[in-house]
Design an enzyme around this catalytic site. Sequence first.
Site, PDB file in Angstrom:
ATOM      1  N   GLU A  16       0.355   5.015  12.513  1.00  0.00           N
ATOM      2  CA  GLU A  16      -0.915   4.338  12.804  1.00  0.00           C
ATOM      3  C   GLU A  16      -0.700   2.874  13.151  1.00  0.00           C
ATOM      4  O   GLU A  16      -1.288   2.349  14.079  1.00  0.00           O
ATOM      5  CB  GLU A  16      -1.842   4.421  11.582  1.00  0.00           C
ATOM      6  CG  GLU A  16      -2.661   5.677  11.514  1.00  0.00           C
ATOM      7  CD  GLU A  16      -3.616   5.843  12.694  1.00  0.00           C
ATOM      8  OE1 GLU A  16      -4.700   5.246  12.652  1.00  0.00           O
ATOM      9  OE2 GLU A  16      -3.272   6.559  13.651  1.00  0.00           O
ATOM     10  N   ASP A  17       0.156   2.216  12.386  1.00  0.00           N
ATOM     11  CA  ASP A  17       0.294   0.770  12.510  1.00  0.00           C
ATOM     12  C   ASP A  17       1.315   0.325  13.534  1.00  0.00           C
ATOM     13  O   ASP A  17       1.244  -0.771  14.058  1.00  0.00           O
ATOM     14  CB  ASP A  17       0.680   0.158  11.151  1.00  0.00           C
ATOM     15  CG  ASP A  17      -0.558  -0.214  10.360  1.00  0.00           C
ATOM     16  OD1 ASP A  17      -1.661   0.072  10.856  1.00  0.00           O
ATOM     17  OD2 ASP A  17      -0.415  -0.780   9.270  1.00  0.00           O
ATOM     18  N   ASP A  58      -3.085   8.540  -1.228  1.00  0.00           N
ATOM     19  CA  ASP A  58      -3.530   7.472  -0.330  1.00  0.00           C
ATOM     20  C   ASP A  58      -4.981   7.100  -0.662  1.00  0.00           C
ATOM     21  O   ASP A  58      -5.334   5.928  -0.793  1.00  0.00           O
ATOM     22  CB  ASP A  58      -3.399   7.976   1.111  1.00  0.00           C
ATOM     23  CG  ASP A  58      -3.817   6.932   2.133  1.00  0.00           C
ATOM     24  OD1 ASP A  58      -3.581   5.736   1.890  1.00  0.00           O
ATOM     25  OD2 ASP A  58      -4.381   7.331   3.175  1.00  0.00           O
ATOM     26  N   HIS A  91       3.440   7.067   5.396  1.00  0.00           N
ATOM     27  CA  HIS A  91       2.198   7.714   5.843  1.00  0.00           C
ATOM     28  C   HIS A  91       1.373   6.888   6.828  1.00  0.00           C
ATOM     29  O   HIS A  91       0.618   7.447   7.613  1.00  0.00           O
ATOM     30  CB  HIS A  91       1.348   8.158   4.652  1.00  0.00           C
ATOM     31  CG  HIS A  91       0.526   7.077   4.034  1.00  0.00           C
ATOM     32  ND1 HIS A  91       1.024   6.242   3.076  1.00  0.00           N
ATOM     33  CD2 HIS A  91      -0.752   6.683   4.259  1.00  0.00           C
ATOM     34  CE1 HIS A  91       0.077   5.380   2.725  1.00  0.00           C
ATOM     35  NE2 HIS A  91      -1.007   5.622   3.425  1.00  0.00           N
ATOM     36  N   HIS A 115       0.824  -1.219   0.000  1.00  0.00           N
ATOM     37  CA  HIS A 115       0.000   0.000   0.000  1.00  0.00           C
ATOM     38  C   HIS A 115       0.858   1.270   0.000  1.00  0.00           C
ATOM     39  O   HIS A 115       0.745   2.089  -0.922  1.00  0.00           O
ATOM     40  CB  HIS A 115      -0.991  -0.037   1.158  1.00  0.00           C
ATOM     41  CG  HIS A 115      -1.696   1.263   1.413  1.00  0.00           C
ATOM     42  ND1 HIS A 115      -2.529   1.853   0.490  1.00  0.00           N
ATOM     43  CD2 HIS A 115      -1.664   2.109   2.472  1.00  0.00           C
ATOM     44  CE1 HIS A 115      -2.989   2.994   0.976  1.00  0.00           C
ATOM     45  NE2 HIS A 115      -2.472   3.178   2.179  1.00  0.00           N
TER      46      HIS A 115
HETATM   47 MN    MN Z   1      -2.896   4.658   3.724  1.00  0.00          MN
END
Ligand code: MN
Length: 757
Positions: A103-104, A166, A99, A74
Amino acid sequence: MTVAEQQIDIENLWQRVEEQPIDAKSRRRFQQLLRACHDSLGTTDTDLLERAFQLAYWAHAGIHRADGDPFIYHPLEVAQIVATDIPFDEVTVAAALLHDVVEDNLVATVQLIEAQFGQDLALIVDGLTKIERSFDSIAVRQAENFRKLLLSMASDIRVILVKFADRLHNMRTISSLPEEKQYKIAIETRDLFAPLAHRFGLFTLKNDLEDLSLKVLDPEAFYIIKRNLRAKKRERQRYVDRFIGPIRRALEDAGLQFDIYGRPKHIYSIYRKMQQQGKTLQEIYDLFAIRVVVHTDGRQGKEDCWRAYSIITDSYQPLPERFRDFISVPKANGYKSLHTTVLGHDGKPVEVQIRTREMHEVAEMGVAAHWKYKEGDESDRMSEWDRRFAWVRELLDNPDADRATEFVQEFQHDLSGEEIYVFSPRGDLFILPHGATPVDFAFHIHTEVGLQCKGAKVNNKFVPLSHKLKSGDQVEVNTSKSKSPNAGWMQFVVTQKARSRIRHYLNNEQRTTVRAGEEIWEKKARKAQIDISDTELRRYATKLRFPNLEQMHLEIGKGLFNPDELVKLIAETEEKRAREAAGEDADLLQLQHERFLDQAQSGAPALMIDGERVTDIAITYAACCNPIPGDEVIGYLSRNGGIKIHRTTCRNVPNLLQNEDRIVPISWSRQKDMQFMAGLRVMGEDRVGIVNEITEVISKSLKTNIRSLVVDAEDGVFDGTIVLDVNDLEHLRKLMARLQNIGGIHGVYRFTENTPA
Ligand code: MN
């Protein structure tokens, strides 16, 4: 952990990132990205991109997307979109790779990115993370909020570019998501992302986003249009070739360098036209447009566009009402082109777009192209900020000033951060003014929450209540029933609501405390058997140096002032009064009188005997009548050779007159600057402010000096003795008349022995 230890930690972490094995397929995709960057950006910072790739790979290790692909594909694809469709710079490509990292993978925080890649990239990734987080909010789905939110968080335009890329990749891979989620994302894309991409001049991206959302929202229509366009491709191509033929030759003959081709309109625009005009697909004629891109730029390019226009309209009949000159008057997003619609060989209208290569790139890549064209020339001298917003300034320079200015102002307004966008833990969006604190946030949610606000967490970290919030912050407020606002909050809150509610609370609290203080005092007074009027109590408060009675009660209520002190003061005063009532006050009056007489008798001579000024005779003023200049007086020659002065009205005068030979006719000299002492007795009702009024009349209105003032009040009766300096009888009379006029004064008397007792 100290800063140094943290540093070591980050280095260890980074070592692990660098040493991880990378699978061949991901590596191949990355190489492909590098090639794309090289093609579109020219020179490439391979090292930066390599490190960004490694970190992304490490952070997403073991994670898969809904379609089963490794997650790393991604960010690689998003970076690919940035590199090919909106090539801005390699930092943007690196940001695209990173990006989703925060978050991950919580270990790979923004701080790690900052340490490894610098602040610029860290800020971009931070902005992207915050925007991602905000999409759970319902309020964000209102277009205006969304736009503001995005702009306020995107202190760097590159945040928005990555966000668009994105979204495009997410739309391309949307089919693996549950249907309901697809629908929500597609609507969001159609209503929020596509219009914004349009504003940024990212036309190709906008068209792609619209087509992809239509595919989800109305798949039937999407596939019908798509199939039709494909089925008629050959037919259309023949038509285009036949249309282009004559103008291609004419343009070549004119010596122009150019590309000319037919371009199908994107599916969504055809769909919308069908909807808006209620037409079937067969009735839509302009399924494609002819595009002419001349190879010259600048001034020459502009001229060539007009020459091309002239040549084309020589071959085909133009429809004047469909002509648009976006070169002289570009669109607010920077789009420039000449648009004309001409009648083709079969009489069907055909749209023709004419532009230079530079204009074409702007039309395709919007912001990114602006950046690219600025890069070459003056950009070296520009500050980073100017460079980033060079395209905005360019918009300002164009003649369509109103719209451009409006857009720029909106944009700058948003960037200046007059509003911030924060989120509740549930993901609800709240718009607050710049500088807002958790307390403002709490009152914004609900007055009760504000009033009981005890502590706050921002992005899961405890912060002081005065902490200034930033856009994208997730704010959590803890409340407690036992908590309440304090005056200190007024120092940092910025919202009107918080200010007024806190002030209201504090005022209320003060009133309650004053009442409580009052009750405490009343209880105390009852116990000590003190029974005094409010007026008296106020006098005691003044004596204790409180500005007013309320303040005394407030301080009693707050426990700052011990009412026992007041009890003591009252007791002492009462005791003194009791002593006075037992006769001491009479002595006091007597004392005052005697002192007055002493002074009066030492008055300077100002008398004339037979028109002659008395200088060598000792003169005394009779204590029985205290004469002052203006009084009718007689002199009485005493045995020691001095003269005693009596008023003619004195009760002793008849006796004196019996020794006629001792009487000396006497008159006052006209000397005006001499002052005599006079005593007055003032009697009346004891009421609030009476002493003030008396002194006011004497010293202010008649500019008379008061030597002493003794007041005694009892059972509502006021009895005062005033000793003052007067010039003469006239002065004294005026004064007495004025005093007589004061409300509640019953009598004003010359202070002599024959005044009524
Ligand atoms: Mn993304």
